[in-house]
Write a protein that holds these residues in place. Structure first.
Motif, short mmCIF file in Angstrom:
data_model
loop_
_atom_site.label_atom_id
_atom_site.label_comp_id
_atom_site.label_asym_id
_atom_site.label_seq_id
_atom_site.Cartn_x
_atom_site.Cartn_y
_atom_site.Cartn_z
N THR A 112 -6.17 3.64 3.82
CA THR A 112 -7.59 4.00 3.82
C THR A 112 -8.40 3.19 2.83
N ASN A 113 -7.74 2.55 1.87
CA ASN A 113 -8.45 1.76 0.87
C ASN A 113 -7.61 0.52 0.56
N TRP A 164 0.79 -1.24 0.00
CA TRP A 164 0.00 0.00 0.00
C TRP A 164 0.82 1.29 0.00
N GLY A 165 2.15 1.18 -0.09
CA GLY A 165 2.95 2.39 -0.19
C GLY A 165 3.18 3.11 1.12
N THR A 166 2.84 2.49 2.24
CA THR A 166 3.09 3.07 3.56
C THR A 166 3.31 1.94 4.55
N THR A 221 -3.97 -1.12 -4.17
CA THR A 221 -2.64 -1.65 -3.89
C THR A 221 -1.62 -1.07 -4.86
N ARG A 222 -0.36 -1.26 -4.53
CA ARG A 222 0.74 -0.72 -5.31
C ARG A 222 1.42 -1.81 -6.14
N ASP A 223 2.29 -1.36 -7.04
CA ASP A 223 3.05 -2.28 -7.90
C ASP A 223 4.52 -2.22 -7.49
N PRO A 224 4.99 -3.23 -6.75
CA PRO A 224 6.35 -3.15 -6.22
C PRO A 224 7.43 -3.48 -7.25
N ARG A 244 -3.07 -9.06 2.79
CA ARG A 244 -4.01 -8.95 1.68
C ARG A 244 -5.13 -9.98 1.77
N GLY A 245 -5.07 -10.86 2.76
CA GLY A 245 -6.11 -11.87 2.92
C GLY A 245 -5.97 -13.03 1.96
#
Length: 393
Positions: A223-224, A214-216, A228-231, A363-364
């Motif tokens: 918050t959402n 999530w970049g943090t 998701t981000r692309d690592p 991420r479940g």
């Protein structure tokens, strides 16, 4: 895998004498010029790359090759080869299909698996077979098997003389105290820095997992969870298998694409794409209308190592200047000294394995099932020419 060091020691204890005996009594070691792992992929292949990295970073050149492809007429084994058919389950056709070409080429063959069809094929061909520890170690997945593969391949390299530093051979007996020291350092690090029970603020792997998703690394700022981000993982070519390990495992376990960028090659080429994402404020094609590009979803993990040298200066300039605005975290590969070689690289792999495990959990995703992969494997087992299958992968 917090017990990485423990599994290394246990593999040596349980399988060391047997593997040495095979090399000394059932193989013609004088004929062996090269070790080839044909068809090895994924969790069955990573041990080769890691072993070559570890030995190379200690000054050893190795005649060990990984052929991650199906048999093809352009790649032929030779009589001086030792073909190691290594497959966790012993049932994957990409490895089994190499048995016949290896025997036809006059290469020596050793099979390694928990059992499966490969064990039967080795018995039929009168080829040595090593039953590798699996579920008795609690290692039910090939990707968890790296410490086992690493020790077994290290034994083969030491016994066959395919790793040399000038005129000096890699002798496992000489290196065992240092390998043992590295494994024990890993066990200690697992407790102190990678303890699975540690809260996120104290766990480097948990923070990395949050960031790559999530970049943090602050859970309160997510918050959402759907955004998701692309690592992207940047690493020196000297440590490439570390980033490849995380790239592959992120895709398989977290079920989200990730990519490894190998420096300096990808700095020479692909850095341009990423710098433009962050430096350009508008697309030229939309400049007249004032359109702005969408926010980039890319996040970076940069590995830094003691062998980076001048590459580190170049990377510092890239990440500190051209990519200064991009979300990034760093991981430092440590140098634990001559008495504990290899521990820094192995710690980085431990970090990767726990990071992808936590990223899956956050991420479940349940990382024990690979439905798409198994679907394709079962399909391939129905095609004529498949060398038998138990239906278990």
């Amino acid at each position: 895998m917090p017990n990485f060091g423990h599994y290394m020691r246990e593999t040596l204890r349980l399988k060391g004498a047997e593997t040495r005996a095979i090399c000394r009594e059932k193989l013609d070691r004088e004929r062996i010029k090269r070790i080839v792992l044909p068809g090895a992929m994924g969790g069955s292949a990573i041990g080769v790359g890691v072993l070559k990295m570890l030995l190379a970073n200690q000054g050893f050149e190795t005649e060990i090759e990984l052929w991650p492809h199906y048999p093809a007429p352009v790649r032929r084994l030779r009589p001086g080869d030792l073909a190691v058919i290594y497959a966790y389950s012993g049932n994957n056709e990409e490895q089994l299909l190499w048995m016949a070409p290896a025997l036809e080429a006059g290469a020596q063959v050793v099979g390694m698996a928990v059992g499966g069809r490969l064990e039967q094929m080795c018995r039929e061909a009168a080829a040595p077979f090593v039953r590798i520890p699996g579920e008795e170690f609690g290692l039910a997945q090939p990707r968890e098997h790296l410490p086992v593969a690493l020790i077994l391949l290290m034994l083969l390299a030491g016994e066959t003389g395919v790793a040399r530093n000038g005129a000096r051979r890699f002798e496992l007996d000489e290196w065992l105290p240092r390998v043992d020291a590295a494994s024990r350092r890993l066990t200690a690090l697992a407790e102190s820095h990678y303890n699975v029970d540690a809260p996120a603020e104290q766990s480097v792997a948990k923070r990395a997992a949050l960031f790559l998703n999530w970049g943090t690394d602050d859970p309160s700022r997510i918050t959402n969870i759907l955004r998701t981000r692309d690592p992207v993982f940047w690493i020196s070519a000297l440590y490439e298998p570390i980033a490849r390990r995380l790239e592959n495992q992120f895709g398989e376990c977290v079920e989200h694409p990730a990519s490894a960028k190998i420096m300096p090659e990808d700095m020479h080429n692909e850095q341009e794409a990423y710098t433009q994402q962050w430096l350009e404020t508008v697309w030229p094609i939309g400049e007249a209308s004032g359109a702005e590009p969408p926010a980039s979803s890319t996040v970076f993990l940069r590995f830094q190592g003691p062998l980076d040298g001048r590459l580190g200066v170049r990377a510092d300039k890239l990440f500190g200047d051209a990519l200064a605005g991009a979300p990034r975290i760093d991981f430092q590969i440590q140098d634990y000294g001559a008495d504990c070689p290899m521990a820094g690289e192995l710690e980085a792999i431990l970090f990767c394995d726990l990071t992808r495990a936590f990223a899956s959990i956050f991420r479940g995703v349940t990382p024990h099932y690979v439905h798409s992969m198994n679907y394709i494997k079962h399909y391939m087992a129905t095609i004529e020419g498949t060398p038998g299958s138990t239906g278990t992968y």
